[in-house]
Scaffold this motif. Sequence first.
Motif, mmCIF file in Angstrom:
data_model
loop_
_atom_site.group_PDB
_atom_site.id
_atom_site.type_symbol
_atom_site.label_atom_id
_atom_site.label_comp_id
_atom_site.label_asym_id
_atom_site.label_seq_id
_atom_site.Cartn_x
_atom_site.Cartn_y
_atom_site.Cartn_z
ATOM 1 N N UNK A 119 0.860 -1.183 0.000
ATOM 2 C CA UNK A 119 0.000 0.000 0.000
ATOM 3 C C UNK A 119 0.899 1.236 0.000
ATOM 4 N N UNK A 120 1.452 1.525 -1.185
ATOM 5 C CA UNK A 120 2.481 2.557 -1.334
ATOM 6 C C UNK A 120 2.046 3.656 -2.298
ATOM 7 N N UNK A 121 2.869 4.695 -2.328
ATOM 8 C CA UNK A 121 2.522 5.860 -3.140
ATOM 9 C C UNK A 121 2.971 5.690 -4.600
ATOM 10 N N UNK A 122 2.711 6.712 -5.353
ATOM 11 C CA UNK A 122 2.975 6.711 -6.784
ATOM 12 C C UNK A 122 4.462 6.527 -7.087
ATOM 13 N N UNK A 123 5.297 7.244 -6.399
ATOM 14 C CA UNK A 123 6.742 7.205 -6.660
ATOM 15 C C UNK A 123 7.293 5.796 -6.464
ATOM 16 N N UNK A 124 6.863 5.146 -5.428
ATOM 17 C CA UNK A 124 7.341 3.784 -5.174
ATOM 18 C C UNK A 124 6.946 2.855 -6.319
ATOM 19 N N UNK A 125 5.719 2.989 -6.748
ATOM 20 C CA UNK A 125 5.276 2.121 -7.846
ATOM 21 C C UNK A 125 5.964 2.482 -9.153
ATOM 22 N N UNK B 216 6.875 0.710 -12.742
ATOM 23 C CA UNK B 216 6.100 1.053 -13.929
ATOM 24 C C UNK B 216 6.990 1.530 -15.069
ATOM 25 N N UNK B 217 8.019 2.282 -14.747
ATOM 26 C CA UNK B 217 8.887 2.813 -15.800
ATOM 27 C C UNK B 217 9.605 1.672 -16.518
ATOM 28 N N UNK B 218 10.061 0.704 -15.807
ATOM 29 C CA UNK B 218 10.738 -0.445 -16.428
ATOM 30 C C UNK B 218 9.754 -1.224 -17.292
ATOM 31 N N UNK B 219 8.543 -1.366 -16.751
ATOM 32 C CA UNK B 219 7.536 -2.080 -17.536
ATOM 33 C C UNK B 219 7.273 -1.357 -18.857
ATOM 34 N N UNK C 289 -2.400 9.145 -6.116
ATOM 35 C CA UNK C 289 -2.494 9.573 -7.515
ATOM 36 C C UNK C 289 -3.673 8.852 -8.151
ATOM 37 N N UNK C 290 -4.806 9.477 -8.040
ATOM 38 C CA UNK C 290 -6.068 8.868 -8.456
ATOM 39 C C UNK C 290 -6.289 9.092 -9.944
ATOM 40 N N UNK C 291 -6.103 8.019 -10.735
ATOM 41 C CA UNK C 291 -6.312 8.087 -12.187
ATOM 42 C C UNK C 291 -7.407 7.133 -12.627
#
Length: 431
Positions: free
Chosen positions: A264-270, A285-288, A356-358
């Motif tokens: 349950x982490x923030x945007x930067x971590x993901x 996400x960036x690597x993906x 970061x609600x998208x």
Amino acid sequence: MSIRIRGNFILRKRNASFSIACISKMCRYSTLFEYTIIVLLAAFAGGTLMDDHQQVAPPVDRQINALEDLISQNNEKLLKLEDRIEADKSELIEIQADSCEVRIAKKDVELDACQAQAKSDAARLKDNERQISDLVYNLTYCQITSVDWLDQSKTGKIKAAGEVEQTTEVNLGLTDKDREILDLQRRYEEQLKELQAARSKLKAYENQFDEFHPSSCLPFGSTTGIYKIKLPGMESFYAPCDSRFAGSGWLVIQRRMDGSVNFFRNWTDYQRGFGALTGEFFLGLEKLHRLTSESTYELYVHLEDFEGDVRYAHYDNFSIGSEQTSYELSSLGNYAGNAGNSMGLNVLQKFSTFDNDNDAWPDGNCARRYHSAWWYDACAAFCNPNGKYFKKRKLDWNTRGKGIIWHHWHGFEETLKFVQFMIRPISRSHY
Ligand SMILES: [Ca+2]
């Protein structure tokens, strides 16, 4: 025979005479009658009572009476004298006694005073002795100290002379050492420069070599381990390659197995990725995005429940958009597998975290609602692999849908024990 009496009288006898003291003494202890008898006897014995001035002879009775009066008066006087003598004797004794006691007392006082003086003198003498002893001790100490000081002075002078020589030698030695140190420093700086140059060369070689690192797990064949992956335009990174579940060449991008890592982490971590590559983690996400931009990737989802059952879902065109698209799940391709297409609704959805609600839910935050982060739409959340890890299968009303959910297999009420997402280039020629 004649008796003459007047005033003080003298009793005279031819062959014997009685002094008036003797007669008075006798009269004291005899009655008047007895005294009379004695006088008569004295007269008859031939004695003569003679008056020195007159030769008048009063009648006998009157003379006797007068004599008796005189005797009585004398007796009283004698008694008084005796009493006085006795009194004087007592007084004298008392005076003598008092005098002795006083003198004894005085002597006692004098004795006490003498004793006190003696004690005082003894104490003063003792104090004097102690002072003398201290003086003697101090004097001895001073003598010893003086001797020691003299010895030390002598030794010090000798040592000082020796130390001057030693100091000179040491200074010479230090100068040599300083020279050596400077030389070492110079050599160290030279070596440091050589090392930095070598590192630069090594880095250059590594960069050249990085270009030869694979961009997927395909080159590692059927081995399972952690390898370096290099993608164009970004730093190489490590990732697990796993051939245990679906053949070789699979690169693991997410794993849940024991709840050891908080998801349950923030945007930067993901965005950057987190966790342990040997355990639970999310690759980032960036690597993906970079990976799936290089080639067409297939996705394999391995699932295990708490009963030990295993299912899977396979998609043949997995692709993630850039950061500008909020890492949208731009493609999944065709589904295949036995777990169900629970991820189908996530296609074309942006990634959302609690900060970061998208998602497609205008009135809420799906990541918060399901305690996770994912490509949510309007919170259908049929697939929720980043949810909270529960160590039991069944979820209650409050935790429903918040676990590791694959809805087409166990619905929202059951969470999974193990899940692993893996990707692999479709083209086997992509290395
Ligand atoms: Ca929302």
